[in-house]
Design a protein around this motif. Structure first.
Motif, PDB file in Angstrom:
ATOM      1  N   GLU A  68      48.982  45.476  75.546  1.00 39.97           N
ATOM      2  CA  GLU A  68      48.247  45.511  74.421  1.00 39.97           C
ATOM      3  C   GLU A  68      48.287  46.512  73.444  1.00 39.97           C
ATOM      4  O   GLU A  68      48.806  46.480  72.334  1.00 39.97           O
ATOM      5  CB  GLU A  68      46.759  44.862  74.471  1.00 39.97           C
ATOM      6  CG  GLU A  68      46.096  44.519  73.137  1.00 39.97           C
ATOM      7  CD  GLU A  68      44.707  43.927  73.201  1.00 39.97           C
ATOM      8  OE1 GLU A  68      44.414  43.687  74.514  1.00 39.97           O
ATOM      9  OE2 GLU A  68      43.814  44.161  72.231  1.00 39.97           O
ATOM     10  N   HIS A  80      51.480  40.714  78.653  1.00 37.08           N
ATOM     11  CA  HIS A  80      50.185  40.801  78.484  1.00 37.08           C
ATOM     12  C   HIS A  80      49.478  39.495  78.930  1.00 37.08           C
ATOM     13  O   HIS A  80      48.244  39.806  79.657  1.00 37.08           O
ATOM     14  CB  HIS A  80      49.839  41.141  76.973  1.00 37.08           C
ATOM     15  CG  HIS A  80      48.316  40.934  76.824  1.00 37.08           C
ATOM     16  ND1 HIS A  80      47.424  42.016  76.965  1.00 37.08           N
ATOM     17  CD2 HIS A  80      47.579  40.157  75.801  1.00 37.08           C
ATOM     18  CE1 HIS A  80      46.307  41.689  76.359  1.00 37.08           C
ATOM     19  NE2 HIS A  80      46.221  40.695  75.757  1.00 37.08           N
ATOM     20  N   TYR A 122      51.949  46.411  72.372  1.00 36.37           N
ATOM     21  CA  TYR A 122      52.488  45.743  71.389  1.00 36.37           C
ATOM     22  C   TYR A 122      51.874  45.873  69.953  1.00 36.37           C
ATOM     23  O   TYR A 122      52.411  45.560  68.895  1.00 36.37           O
ATOM     24  CB  TYR A 122      52.230  43.977  71.881  1.00 36.37           C
ATOM     25  CG  TYR A 122      51.032  43.471  71.842  1.00 36.37           C
ATOM     26  CD1 TYR A 122      49.988  43.262  70.724  1.00 36.37           C
ATOM     27  CD2 TYR A 122      50.610  42.827  72.914  1.00 36.37           C
ATOM     28  CE1 TYR A 122      49.131  42.775  70.897  1.00 36.37           C
ATOM     29  CE2 TYR A 122      49.443  42.430  73.346  1.00 36.37           C
ATOM     30  CZ  TYR A 122      48.554  42.243  72.205  1.00 36.37           C
ATOM     31  OH  TYR A 122      47.288  41.330  72.176  1.00 36.37           O
ATOM     32  N   HIS A 150      47.363  44.765  81.820  1.00 34.40           N
ATOM     33  CA  HIS A 150      47.238  44.000  80.388  1.00 34.40           C
ATOM     34  C   HIS A 150      46.876  44.568  79.405  1.00 34.40           C
ATOM     35  O   HIS A 150      47.174  44.355  78.220  1.00 34.40           O
ATOM     36  CB  HIS A 150      45.843  43.091  80.996  1.00 34.40           C
ATOM     37  CG  HIS A 150      45.407  42.103  80.090  1.00 34.40           C
ATOM     38  ND1 HIS A 150      45.994  40.908  79.574  1.00 34.40           N
ATOM     39  CD2 HIS A 150      44.122  42.019  79.349  1.00 34.40           C
ATOM     40  CE1 HIS A 150      45.200  40.218  78.785  1.00 34.40           C
ATOM     41  NE2 HIS A 150      43.957  40.985  78.688  1.00 34.40           N
TER      42      HIS A 150
HETATM   43 FE   LIG Z   1      44.696  39.640  74.684  1.00 38.34          FE
END
Ligand SMILES: [Fe+2]
Length: 156
Positions: A54, A38, A57, A50
């Protein structure tokens, strides 16, 4: 037969907690890999990946807590140090990855390892009549298989 509070056999609960700790360690490495991806991703897919990392995760973080609390429910103790995680993990530690295909390949490899461990766990929990771990593993497996398919499709 000695049982824990929930009625599961003590030795089964102990084995399941150990296997769940193995899964926990692998998940923590997967999670940290995703943070790194990320942060460090570069190139034309930046905005897309990106955000995707996110999303992944955040999902991994929730699953990590579920695993740790399942271990506690089985009267075990969740591993909690980076030292232990790295020692045990089969998921490779990714470092300095900023190329999009390398990043997605790492996610694919990590998910494949997690799925292997989850299937083994499902076998053990099934034999032990541990419905709690069973249903958790079933949910994880179906969700992750779908992510694996999409990540692999992205690679073409
Ligand atoms: Fe971030």
């Amino acid at each position: 037969m000695t049982t824990i509070l929930s009625g599961l056999e003590k030795k089964d609960a102990k084995e399941l907690a150990k296997d769940l700790n193995h899964l926990l360690a692998n998940f923590q490495v997967y999670y940290q890999n995703l943070r790194g991806l990320h942060w460090n991703i570069k190139g034309k897919s930046f905005f897309e990946l990106h955000l995707k990392f996110e999303e992944l995760y955040t999902d991994a973080q929730e699953k990590i807590d579920l695993i740790a609390e399942r271990i506690l429910t089985l009267q075990g103790m969740p591993l909690h140090t980076f030292e232990d995680y790295v020692k045990i993990s089969k998921v490779p530690v990714g470092s300095n990855i900023s190329k999009d295909t390398d990043a997605v390949k790492l996610v694919v490899k990590s998910l494949s390892e997690l799925l292997k461990i989850e299937r083994e766990l499902l076998n053990v929990s099934d034999k032990a009549d541990d419905e709690g771990t069973n249903s958790m593993m079933s949910d994880f497996i179906s969700e992750q298989e779908k992510i694996l398919w999409m990540m692999n499709a992205w690679l073409g």
